[in-house]
Design a protein around this motif. Structure first.
Motif, PDB file in Angstrom:
ATOM      1  N   LEU A  42      43.206  41.198   7.868  1.00  9.66           N
ATOM      2  CA  LEU A  42      41.881  41.757   7.599  1.00  9.66           C
ATOM      3  C   LEU A  42      41.619  42.974   8.487  1.00  9.66           C
ATOM      4  O   LEU A  42      41.081  43.983   8.029  1.00  9.66           O
ATOM      5  N   TYR A  43      41.990  42.880   9.759  1.00  2.27           N
ATOM      6  CA  TYR A  43      41.810  43.975  10.703  1.00  2.27           C
ATOM      7  C   TYR A  43      42.506  45.234  10.189  1.00  2.27           C
ATOM      8  O   TYR A  43      41.954  46.323  10.214  1.00  2.27           O
ATOM      9  N   SER A  44      43.705  45.037   9.677  1.00  4.20           N
ATOM     10  CA  SER A  44      44.460  46.158   9.125  1.00  4.20           C
ATOM     11  C   SER A  44      43.869  46.635   7.799  1.00  4.20           C
ATOM     12  O   SER A  44      43.628  47.832   7.606  1.00  4.20           O
ATOM     13  N   ASP A  45      43.627  45.706   6.885  1.00  5.88           N
ATOM     14  CA  ASP A  45      43.157  46.051   5.544  1.00  5.88           C
ATOM     15  C   ASP A  45      41.773  46.709   5.537  1.00  5.88           C
ATOM     16  O   ASP A  45      41.488  47.530   4.668  1.00  5.88           O
ATOM     17  N   LYS A  46      40.935  46.355   6.465  1.00  6.86           N
ATOM     18  CA  LYS A  46      39.569  46.898   6.498  1.00  6.86           C
ATOM     19  C   LYS A  46      39.482  48.226   7.247  1.00  6.86           C
ATOM     20  O   LYS A  46      38.412  48.798   7.386  1.00  6.86           O
ATOM     21  N   GLY A  47      40.618  48.729   7.732  1.00  3.85           N
ATOM     22  CA  GLY A  47      40.648  50.062   8.331  1.00  3.85           C
ATOM     23  C   GLY A  47      40.329  50.124   9.810  1.00  3.85           C
ATOM     24  O   GLY A  47      40.157  51.215  10.357  1.00  3.85           O
ATOM     25  N   CYS A  48      40.290  48.996  10.475  1.00  3.87           N
ATOM     26  CA  CYS A  48      39.960  48.990  11.907  1.00  3.87           C
ATOM     27  C   CYS A  48      40.970  49.795  12.722  1.00  3.87           C
ATOM     28  O   CYS A  48      40.615  50.418  13.726  1.00  3.87           O
ATOM     29  N   LEU A  49      42.237  49.793  12.257  1.00  2.65           N
ATOM     30  CA  LEU A  49      43.296  50.498  12.975  1.00  2.65           C
ATOM     31  C   LEU A  49      43.100  52.009  12.996  1.00  2.65           C
ATOM     32  O   LEU A  49      43.691  52.691  13.829  1.00  2.65           O
ATOM     33  N   VAL A  50      42.296  52.521  12.102  1.00  8.18           N
ATOM     34  CA  VAL A  50      42.059  53.966  12.077  1.00  8.18           C
ATOM     35  C   VAL A  50      41.451  54.417  13.403  1.00  8.18           C
ATOM     36  O   VAL A  50      41.801  55.470  13.925  1.00  8.18           O
ATOM     37  N   CYS A  51      40.576  53.613  13.958  1.00  7.53           N
ATOM     38  CA  CYS A  51      39.872  53.988  15.193  1.00  7.53           C
ATOM     39  C   CYS A  51      40.277  53.174  16.414  1.00  7.53           C
ATOM     40  O   CYS A  51      40.049  53.603  17.544  1.00  7.53           O
ATOM     41  N   HIS A  52      40.842  51.981  16.197  1.00  5.07           N
ATOM     42  CA  HIS A  52      41.139  51.071  17.308  1.00  5.07           C
ATOM     43  C   HIS A  52      42.609  50.681  17.320  1.00  5.07           C
ATOM     44  O   HIS A  52      43.024  49.771  16.606  1.00  5.07           O
ATOM     45  N   GLN A  53      43.412  51.368  18.135  1.00  6.81           N
ATOM     46  CA  GLN A  53      44.814  51.018  18.346  1.00  6.81           C
ATOM     47  C   GLN A  53      44.894  49.928  19.406  1.00  6.81           C
ATOM     48  O   GLN A  53      43.923  49.683  20.125  1.00  6.81           O
ATOM     49  N   LEU A  54      46.033  49.296  19.525  1.00  4.50           N
ATOM     50  CA  LEU A  54      46.189  48.207  20.493  1.00  4.50           C
ATOM     51  C   LEU A  54      45.976  48.663  21.933  1.00  4.50           C
ATOM     52  O   LEU A  54      45.194  48.068  22.658  1.00  4.50           O
ATOM     53  N   ASN A  55      46.702  49.683  22.350  1.00  4.06           N
ATOM     54  CA  ASN A  55      46.707  50.087  23.750  1.00  4.06           C
ATOM     55  C   ASN A  55      46.071  51.444  24.012  1.00  4.06           C
ATOM     56  O   ASN A  55      45.962  51.838  25.167  1.00  4.06           O
ATOM     57  N   THR A  56      45.714  52.165  22.964  1.00  3.82           N
ATOM     58  CA  THR A  56      45.275  53.542  23.107  1.00  3.82           C
ATOM     59  C   THR A  56      43.865  53.731  22.581  1.00  3.82           C
ATOM     60  O   THR A  56      43.558  53.314  21.471  1.00  3.82           O
TER      61      THR A  56
ATOM     62  N   GLY B 231      37.585  54.928  18.891  1.00  7.88           N
ATOM     63  CA  GLY B 231      36.956  53.806  19.576  1.00  7.88           C
ATOM     64  C   GLY B 231      37.879  53.254  20.642  1.00  7.88           C
ATOM     65  O   GLY B 231      39.027  53.687  20.771  1.00  7.88           O
ATOM     66  N   PRO B 232      37.392  52.291  21.398  1.00  8.55           N
ATOM     67  CA  PRO B 232      38.206  51.722  22.475  1.00  8.55           C
ATOM     68  C   PRO B 232      39.438  50.991  21.949  1.00  8.55           C
ATOM     69  O   PRO B 232      39.480  50.552  20.799  1.00  8.55           O
ATOM     70  N   ALA B 233      40.452  50.878  22.800  1.00 11.39           N
ATOM     71  CA  ALA B 233      41.662  50.132  22.465  1.00 11.39           C
ATOM     72  C   ALA B 233      41.300  48.661  22.259  1.00 11.39           C
ATOM     73  O   ALA B 233      40.377  48.140  22.889  1.00 11.39           O
ATOM     74  N   VAL B 234      42.025  48.001  21.389  1.00 13.67           N
ATOM     75  CA  VAL B 234      41.769  46.590  21.100  1.00 13.67           C
ATOM     76  C   VAL B 234      41.890  45.747  22.371  1.00 13.67           C
ATOM     77  O   VAL B 234      41.084  44.844  22.601  1.00 13.67           O
ATOM     78  N   LYS B 235      42.867  46.061  23.210  1.00 19.42           N
ATOM     79  CA  LYS B 235      43.022  45.307  24.459  1.00 19.42           C
ATOM     80  C   LYS B 235      41.775  45.440  25.328  1.00 19.42           C
ATOM     81  O   LYS B 235      41.368  44.476  25.975  1.00 19.42           O
ATOM     82  N   ASP B 236      41.168  46.619  25.346  1.00 24.71           N
ATOM     83  CA  ASP B 236      39.947  46.817  26.130  1.00 24.71           C
ATOM     84  C   ASP B 236      38.786  46.007  25.547  1.00 24.71           C
ATOM     85  O   ASP B 236      37.968  45.457  26.285  1.00 24.71           O
TER      86      ASP B 236
END
Length: 140
Positions: free
Chosen positions: A59-73, A77-82
Motif C-alpha cells: 500500500l505504501y508503494s502503491d499509494k505513492g508514498c515513496l515519491v516523497c518518503h524514501q527509506l533513508n533519505t 518529506g522526511p525519511a521513513v526511518k526518521d
C-alpha cells in the motif's frame, strides 16, 4: 513567506503532475524502472515476513508514498526511518496524522506539503491504514 508559498505550490504541482500525468510508453517504462529500483531498495532494507507488513509495504508503494518518503533519505518529506523513530511508541499519533486529525511531529514546518496527500490516506480503510502505519513503524 511568498517564497515558501511558491515552493509549496511548486512541489504540489510537481507531485500532482507526476501522479496524474497521462502515461506514454517511454515515460511508463522509465517510471516502472524507477519504481522497481525504489522497491528493491525498500525490499533490501526491510524485513516483511509478517503478512500484515507486506500489505502495508505494498500500500505504501502503491499509494505513492515513496515519491516523497524514501527509506533513508529526506526528499520532499522526511525519511521513513526518521518518521519511524519520531513516532516510535506513538502509533495512535501517526494514525491520527494520516487521517488528518493530528499534528506532524517529525518536521512540522513541512506538514503543509503533506496536506494534499492526506486525502489518499484518509480514503484508506481502517485495516489498510493500520497496515501502512505498522509498516512505517517497522522500519529500523
Amino acid at each position: 513567506m511568498i517564497k515558501k508559498a511558491s515552493l509549496i505550490a511548486a512541489i504540489f504541482v510537481l507531485t500532482v503532475g507526476i501522479s496524474c500525468s497521462s502515461p506514454n510508453k517511454e515515460k511508463s517504462a522509465n517510471t516502472t524502472a524507477e519504481k522497481n529500483t525504489i522497491l528493491e531498495t525498500v525490499e533490501t532494507n526491510t524485513e516483511t515476513a509478517d503478512p500484515a507488513l507486506s500489505i502495508g509495504k505494498k500500500l505504501y508503494s502503491d499509494k505513492g508514498c515513496l515519491v516523497c518518503h524514501q527509506l533513508n533519505t529526506k526528499l520532499v518529506g522526511p525519511a521513513v526511518k526518521d518518521i519511524a523513530v519520531a513516532y516510535s511508541g506513538k502509533k495512535v499519533a501517526l494514525t491520527a496524522f494520516l487521517k488528518g486529525q493530528g499534528k506532524a511531529i517529525v518536521d512540522p514546518s513541512q506538514a503543509s506539503v503533506m496536506q494534499p496527500q492526506i486525502a489518499i490516506t484518509k480514503a484508506l480503510s481502517a485495516s489498510e491504514l493500520n497496515a501502512v502505519v505498522d509498516y512505517i513503524l517497522s522500519i529500523k
